[in-house]
Design a protein around this motif. Structure first.
Motif, PDB file in Angstrom:
ATOM      1  N   VAL A  87       5.170  -4.657  11.106  1.00  0.00           N
ATOM      2  CA  VAL A  87       3.657  -4.612  11.420  1.00  0.00           C
ATOM      3  C   VAL A  87       3.658  -6.316  11.528  1.00  0.00           C
ATOM      4  CG1 VAL A  87       1.597  -4.660  10.265  1.00  0.00           C
ATOM      5  CG2 VAL A  87       3.218  -2.819  10.043  1.00  0.00           C
ATOM      6  N   SER A  88       2.989  -6.731  12.492  1.00  0.00           N
ATOM      7  CA  SER A  88       2.645  -8.401  12.700  1.00  0.00           C
ATOM      8  C   SER A  88       1.363  -8.650  11.838  1.00  0.00           C
ATOM      9  CB  SER A  88       2.090  -8.581  14.232  1.00  0.00           C
ATOM     10  OG  SER A  88       0.931  -8.181  14.475  1.00  0.00           O
ATOM     11  N   GLU A  89       1.458  -9.951  11.542  1.00  0.00           N
ATOM     12  CA  GLU A  89       0.441 -10.257  10.312  1.00  0.00           C
ATOM     13  C   GLU A  89      -1.094 -10.264  10.880  1.00  0.00           C
ATOM     14  OE1 GLU A  89      -0.415 -12.392   6.852  1.00  0.00           O
ATOM     15  OE2 GLU A  89       1.677 -12.257   7.570  1.00  0.00           O
ATOM     16  N   SER A  90      -1.190 -10.229  12.177  1.00  0.00           N
ATOM     17  CA  SER A  90      -2.475  -9.965  12.755  1.00  0.00           C
ATOM     18  C   SER A  90      -3.268  -8.420  12.344  1.00  0.00           C
ATOM     19  CB  SER A  90      -2.803 -10.302  14.099  1.00  0.00           C
ATOM     20  OG  SER A  90      -1.790  -9.487  14.893  1.00  0.00           O
ATOM     21  N   LYS A  91      -2.132  -7.517  12.139  1.00  0.00           N
ATOM     22  CA  LYS A  91      -2.467  -6.055  12.107  1.00  0.00           C
ATOM     23  C   LYS A  91      -2.270  -5.595  10.783  1.00  0.00           C
ATOM     24  CE  LYS A  91      -2.628  -5.350  16.527  1.00  0.00           C
ATOM     25  NZ  LYS A  91      -4.099  -4.710  17.335  1.00  0.00           N
ATOM     26  N   ILE A  92      -2.134  -6.426  10.033  1.00  0.00           N
ATOM     27  CA  ILE A  92      -1.728  -6.021   8.472  1.00  0.00           C
ATOM     28  C   ILE A  92      -3.247  -5.135   8.076  1.00  0.00           C
ATOM     29  CG2 ILE A  92      -1.486  -6.739   5.942  1.00  0.00           C
ATOM     30  CD1 ILE A  92       0.854  -6.755   7.564  1.00  0.00           C
ATOM     31  N   GLU A  93      -4.288  -5.785   8.031  1.00  0.00           N
ATOM     32  CA  GLU A  93      -5.626  -5.261   7.584  1.00  0.00           C
ATOM     33  C   GLU A  93      -5.761  -3.987   8.282  1.00  0.00           C
ATOM     34  OE1 GLU A  93      -7.615  -5.732   5.039  1.00  0.00           O
ATOM     35  OE2 GLU A  93      -6.210  -7.370   4.557  1.00  0.00           O
ATOM     36  N   GLN A  94      -5.544  -3.769   9.280  1.00  0.00           N
ATOM     37  CA  GLN A  94      -5.674  -2.681  10.202  1.00  0.00           C
ATOM     38  C   GLN A  94      -4.637  -1.547   9.621  1.00  0.00           C
ATOM     39  OE1 GLN A  94      -5.396  -3.082  14.534  1.00  0.00           O
ATOM     40  NE2 GLN A  94      -5.361  -0.836  14.886  1.00  0.00           N
ATOM     41  N   VAL A  95      -3.406  -1.665   9.253  1.00  0.00           N
ATOM     42  CA  VAL A  95      -2.697  -0.845   8.759  1.00  0.00           C
ATOM     43  C   VAL A  95      -2.830  -0.400   7.420  1.00  0.00           C
ATOM     44  CG1 VAL A  95      -0.230  -0.319   8.114  1.00  0.00           C
ATOM     45  CG2 VAL A  95      -0.732  -1.605  10.231  1.00  0.00           C
ATOM     46  N   ARG A  96      -3.457  -1.349   6.782  1.00  0.00           N
ATOM     47  CA  ARG A  96      -3.869  -1.293   5.251  1.00  0.00           C
ATOM     48  C   ARG A  96      -5.032  -0.259   5.412  1.00  0.00           C
ATOM     49  NH1 ARG A  96      -3.827  -7.153   3.592  1.00  0.00           N
ATOM     50  NH2 ARG A  96      -1.832  -7.510   2.637  1.00  0.00           N
ATOM     51  N   HIS A  97      -6.080  -0.259   6.230  1.00  0.00           N
ATOM     52  CA  HIS A  97      -7.025   0.446   6.226  1.00  0.00           C
ATOM     53  C   HIS A  97      -6.713   1.928   6.600  1.00  0.00           C
ATOM     54  CE1 HIS A  97     -11.294   1.573   7.368  1.00  0.00           C
ATOM     55  NE2 HIS A  97     -10.743   2.169   8.367  1.00  0.00           N
ATOM     56  N   TYR A  98      -5.822   1.811   7.739  1.00  0.00           N
ATOM     57  CA  TYR A  98      -5.192   3.438   8.003  1.00  0.00           C
ATOM     58  C   TYR A  98      -4.526   4.094   6.942  1.00  0.00           C
ATOM     59  CZ  TYR A  98      -2.391   6.576  10.911  1.00  0.00           C
ATOM     60  OH  TYR A  98      -1.966   7.667  11.234  1.00  0.00           O
TER      61      TYR A  98
ATOM     62  N   MET B 121       0.772  -1.185  -0.119  1.00  0.00           N
ATOM     63  CA  MET B 121      -0.059   0.012   0.123  1.00  0.00           C
ATOM     64  C   MET B 121       0.928   1.301   0.006  1.00  0.00           C
ATOM     65  SD  MET B 121      -3.448  -0.677   0.524  1.00  0.00           S
ATOM     66  CE  MET B 121      -3.946   1.046   1.247  1.00  0.00           C
ATOM     67  N   VAL B 122       0.301   2.360  -0.660  1.00  0.00           N
ATOM     68  CA  VAL B 122       1.048   3.556  -0.556  1.00  0.00           C
ATOM     69  C   VAL B 122      -0.129   4.723  -0.487  1.00  0.00           C
ATOM     70  CG1 VAL B 122       1.275   3.803  -3.032  1.00  0.00           C
ATOM     71  CG2 VAL B 122       2.704   5.141  -1.382  1.00  0.00           C
ATOM     72  N   ASN B 123       0.094   5.679   0.268  1.00  0.00           N
ATOM     73  CA  ASN B 123      -1.058   6.595   0.311  1.00  0.00           C
ATOM     74  C   ASN B 123      -0.274   7.787   1.226  1.00  0.00           C
ATOM     75  OD1 ASN B 123      -3.445   7.993   0.038  1.00  0.00           O
ATOM     76  ND2 ASN B 123      -4.641   6.771   1.017  1.00  0.00           N
TER      77      ASN B 123
ATOM     78  N   CYS C 264       3.937  10.695   3.288  1.00  0.00           N
ATOM     79  CA  CYS C 264       3.542   9.600   2.731  1.00  0.00           C
ATOM     80  C   CYS C 264       3.834   8.230   3.439  1.00  0.00           C
ATOM     81  CB  CYS C 264       4.599   9.500   1.666  1.00  0.00           C
ATOM     82  SG  CYS C 264       4.650   7.711   0.418  1.00  0.00           S
ATOM     83  N   HIS C 265       2.791   7.201   3.496  1.00  0.00           N
ATOM     84  CA  HIS C 265       2.712   6.217   4.217  1.00  0.00           C
ATOM     85  C   HIS C 265       3.102   4.893   3.142  1.00  0.00           C
ATOM     86  CE1 HIS C 265       0.983   7.462   8.132  1.00  0.00           C
ATOM     87  NE2 HIS C 265       0.443   8.188   7.332  1.00  0.00           N
ATOM     88  N   CYS C 266       3.897   4.104   3.275  1.00  0.00           N
ATOM     89  CA  CYS C 266       4.095   2.701   2.639  1.00  0.00           C
ATOM     90  C   CYS C 266       3.969   1.550   3.626  1.00  0.00           C
ATOM     91  CB  CYS C 266       5.391   2.904   1.992  1.00  0.00           C
ATOM     92  SG  CYS C 266       5.767   4.256   0.783  1.00  0.00           S
ATOM     93  N   LEU C 267       3.555   0.655   3.099  1.00  0.00           N
ATOM     94  CA  LEU C 267       3.411  -0.824   3.753  1.00  0.00           C
ATOM     95  C   LEU C 267       4.127  -1.653   2.647  1.00  0.00           C
ATOM     96  CD1 LEU C 267       2.611  -2.677   6.071  1.00  0.00           C
ATOM     97  CD2 LEU C 267       0.645  -3.089   4.648  1.00  0.00           C
TER      98      LEU C 267
END
Length: 141
Positions: free
Chosen positions: A103-114, A47-49, A55-58
Motif C-alpha cells: 500500500v503506497s503512503e498516499s493510499k493508507i487512509e483509503q485502505v484504513r477506511h475500507y 488496522m484489523v477488521n 480478516c483484513h489486516c494493515l
C-alpha cells in the motif's frame, strides 16, 4: 538506524470460507485479540477488521520481518486461541491461502477506511464479489 515504512494489506479467510464469525460481538473479540497478540509479537498492526468469513489486516513491516512469517504467526496463534476458548461450534481453522499487497503512503487512509467499514461494505457486496475484485484489481490470475 534504518528507517523503514512498508505497509501491506493482508486478507485471509476461514477454512472453506465458513462464516464462523456470525456476530459483531464475536468479530470484535477476535480482531481485538489479533491486534493485541500482534503487538506482543512486535508486529505493527495498524488496522484489523473483517467479516464473518475473512480478516483484513494493515501492517507495517520492520527490517527483520517478512510477510509469510507474519501471516503464519497471526493465523496460527489466532486459530489456537479461538479453539482454546471454544469460540466456534466446530474446530476452527484459517484457509492456507491469503492475499498480500503493498500500500503506497498516499493510499493508507483509503485502505484504513475500507478495512474499518467491513460491516457496511458487506451489506452491499458478498465476500465472493470482493474476492473476484481483488483477483482482478491486482492481476493475481
Amino acid at each position: 538506524m534504518s528507517y523503514i515504512k512498508i505497509y501491506i494489506h493482508i486478507v485471509f479467510f476461514t477454512k472453506n470460507r465458513i462464516p464462523y464469525f456470525n456476530t459483531l460481538e464475536l468479530r470484535v473479540k477476535i480482531w481485538k485479540h489479533i491486534k493485541e497478540n500482534a503487538t506482543e509479537k512486535g508486529i505493527f498492526m495498524d488496522m484489523v477488521n473483517g467479516y464473518s468469513d475473512h480478516c483484513h489486516c494493515l501492517i507495517s513491516l520492520s527490517s527483520n520481518q517478512n510477510i509469510e512469517n507474519i501471516v503464519q504467526l497471526i493465523k496460527g496463534e489466532s486459530s489456537y486461541w479461538i479453539n482454546k476458548n471454544n469460540l466456534t461450534q466446530e474446530k476452527f481453522a484459517w484457509q492456507e491461502e491469503y492475499f498480500a499487497v503493498s500500500v503506497s503512503e498516499s493510499k493508507i487512509e483509503q485502505v484504513r477506511h475500507y478495512i474499518k467499514n467491513q460491516n457496511i461494505h458487506h451489506q452491499k457486496k458478498t465476500f465472493q464479489e470482493e474476492y473476484r475484485q481483488f483477483i482482478e484489481r491486482y492481476n493475481f490470475e
